[in-house]
Write an enzyme that holds these catalytic residues in place. Structure first.
Site, mmCIF file in Angstrom:
data_model
loop_
_atom_site.group_PDB
_atom_site.id
_atom_site.type_symbol
_atom_site.label_atom_id
_atom_site.label_comp_id
_atom_site.label_asym_id
_atom_site.label_seq_id
_atom_site.Cartn_x
_atom_site.Cartn_y
_atom_site.Cartn_z
ATOM 1 N NE ARG A 21 16.038 19.175 -0.483
ATOM 2 C CZ ARG A 21 16.247 18.976 -1.791
ATOM 3 N NH1 ARG A 21 17.192 19.651 -2.426
ATOM 4 N NH2 ARG A 21 15.531 18.093 -2.455
ATOM 5 C CB SER A 23 17.597 13.902 -0.923
ATOM 6 O OG SER A 23 18.619 14.878 -1.038
ATOM 7 C CE LYS A 91 21.424 22.079 -9.116
ATOM 8 N NZ LYS A 91 19.994 21.827 -9.020
ATOM 9 C CG ASP A 92 18.244 23.819 -5.047
ATOM 10 O OD1 ASP A 92 17.968 23.830 -6.263
ATOM 11 O OD2 ASP A 92 18.545 22.781 -4.418
ATOM 12 C CB THR A 135 15.694 17.873 -17.965
ATOM 13 O OG1 THR A 135 16.113 18.964 -17.136
ATOM 14 C CG2 THR A 135 14.986 18.426 -19.190
ATOM 15 N NE ARG A 139 20.409 25.155 -15.944
ATOM 16 C CZ ARG A 139 21.071 24.024 -16.204
ATOM 17 N NH1 ARG A 139 21.870 23.945 -17.262
ATOM 18 N NH2 ARG A 139 20.959 22.976 -15.423
ATOM 19 N NE ARG A 140 20.372 20.049 -15.873
ATOM 20 C CZ ARG A 140 20.215 19.622 -14.631
ATOM 21 N NH1 ARG A 140 19.042 19.147 -14.231
ATOM 22 N NH2 ARG A 140 21.228 19.676 -13.777
ATOM 23 N NE ARG A 161 10.210 17.819 -8.184
ATOM 24 C CZ ARG A 161 9.700 18.179 -7.010
ATOM 25 N NH1 ARG A 161 8.481 18.675 -6.937
ATOM 26 N NH2 ARG A 161 10.404 18.059 -5.913
ATOM 27 C CG ASN A 163 15.564 9.694 -5.221
ATOM 28 O OD1 ASN A 163 15.542 9.069 -6.283
ATOM 29 N ND2 ASN A 163 15.151 9.167 -4.082
ATOM 30 C CB VAL A 164 20.366 10.664 -7.938
ATOM 31 C CG1 VAL A 164 21.287 9.918 -8.904
ATOM 32 C CG2 VAL A 164 20.824 12.111 -7.786
ATOM 33 C CB THR A 166 13.345 8.767 -8.846
ATOM 34 O OG1 THR A 166 13.031 8.288 -7.533
ATOM 35 C CG2 THR A 166 12.060 8.881 -9.663
ATOM 36 N NE ARG A 167 15.426 14.502 -10.785
ATOM 37 C CZ ARG A 167 15.330 15.799 -11.027
ATOM 38 N NH1 ARG A 167 15.988 16.316 -12.052
ATOM 39 N NH2 ARG A 167 14.601 16.580 -10.261
ATOM 40 C CB CYS A 254 16.493 28.469 -9.144
ATOM 41 S SG CYS A 254 15.254 27.847 -8.008
#
Length: 329
Positions: A21, A23, A91-92, A135, A139-140, A161, A163-164, A166-167, A254
């Site tokens: 990907r 990113s 995990k994806d 988040t 799950r979280r 949602r 990328n890192v 953005t979050r 997932c």
């Protein structure tokens, strides 16, 4: 799709085309795998950037199902011969192995925990009442709400949602009080220092396979499959196989509110046992089904899979099935 040749690509052997990907995190992860593959095969590796549906969709992962949205385009490129191997965050990856592809290697796992990035350097327990925590993971959300309730903290989990950057930007701009991200991603980006707390797995179990990377290739490429086996970490493989078998047995993708972690327990320098923990919860955290089992380290991925299915059966008997539909944030 753009190919980024590696500096070593001028060698005699044709470069291996590694799909990734676009990113920053995916590129960092793929770069780590590329180095391992170069060492194992003696061949140059070039990164081929591929855009997936999960990268372009603006919907929340819980709404689009999560399972496979970051994977399908890479798998299609593998099957068509456009690339030789692909790197995924494990995990994806859907739990069912597709026809024609092989999970050739799972390198040594990075820290599987979740990380909190909060304003003013706060830990989770120090957050004020009414804090808004970002988040995209049911799950979280389930476990954070349960943890907060355990000591009387009222929080709001907010779906996000991006990328890192953005979050984390939601916290830096003051729009959110905190966000929760995978520690492994922050480590691979060299940004773990921005975390204000690494969340104890006793409170928040990670996603099955979190912190591990998956290297896939075409099943027909027997020679490459054999060489990639050299970068496989057997302990990581049995651990994540147990976690993902639990996930599959719960018939959960997932994006479902399922956490799992297989710990390898050592007596001195010798790994002697494996403990598998699983959790399923309602999004508001009022109901959690948490169970664990400990036994000898599985001698094979097949045995690890049996362990995961056994624990899943116990969780279903305790009511986990009624919580599997809780995916909307």
């Amino acid at each position: 799709m753009n190919a980024t040749p590696s500096p070593a690509a001028s060698g005699g052997a044709a470069p291996l085309r590694l799909g990734t990907r676009r990113s920053a995190l995916a590129m960092a992860q793929s770069g780590l795998v590329a180095d391992l593959v170069r060492e194992a095969t003696g061949r140059p590796v070039e990164l081929v950037e591929i855009t997936t549906y999960g990268d372009t969709s603006r919907e929340h992962l819980a709404q689009i199902g999560g399972t496979g949205v970051f994977v399908s385009a890479l798998r299609e490129a593998l099957l068509s011969g456009e690339i030789d191997l692909a790197v995924h965050s494990l995990k994806d990856l859907p739990t069912a192995e597709p026809e024609g592809l092989r999970l050739a290697a799972i390198p040594r796992r990075e820290d599987p925990r979740d990380a909190l990035i909060a304003r003013d350097g706060l830990t989770f327990a120090e957050l004020p009442a009414g804090s808004r925590i970002g988040t995209g993971s049911p799950r979280r959300a389930a476990q954070l709400n349960a943890w907060a309730r355990s000591f009387g903290l009222d929080i709001e989990t907010v779906p996000i949602r991006g990328n890192v950057d953005t979050r984390i930007g939601y916290v830096r701009s003051g729009r959110l009080d905190a966000v929760v991200l995978a520690a492994a991603g922050l480590i691979r980006l060299g940004r773990i220092g921005e975390a204000t707390e690494l969340l104890d797995v006793g409170h928040v179990l990670p996603a099955p396979g979190q912190g591990a990377l998956a290297v896939e290739c075409a099943a027909s490429n027997v020679a490459l499959t054999a060489r990639l086996a050299e970068i496989d970490d057997p302990y990581t493989r049995v651990a994540v196989t147990a976690e993902r078998s639990l996930l599959a047995a719960l018939e959960a993708g997932c994006s479902a509110p399922v956490g799992a972690l297989a710990d390898l327990l050592a007596d001195g320098q010798v790994v002697t046992e494996m403990r598998l923990r699983g959790v399923v919860g309602s999004l508001d955290g009022t109901t959690l089904v948490q169970l664990s089992t400990t036994g000898p380290v599985p001698a094979s991925p097949s045995e690890a899979g049996d362990l995961g299915r056994e624990l899943a059966a116990e969780m279903l008997a305790k009511g986990a099935a009624g919580l599997m539909g809780e995916r909307a944030l």
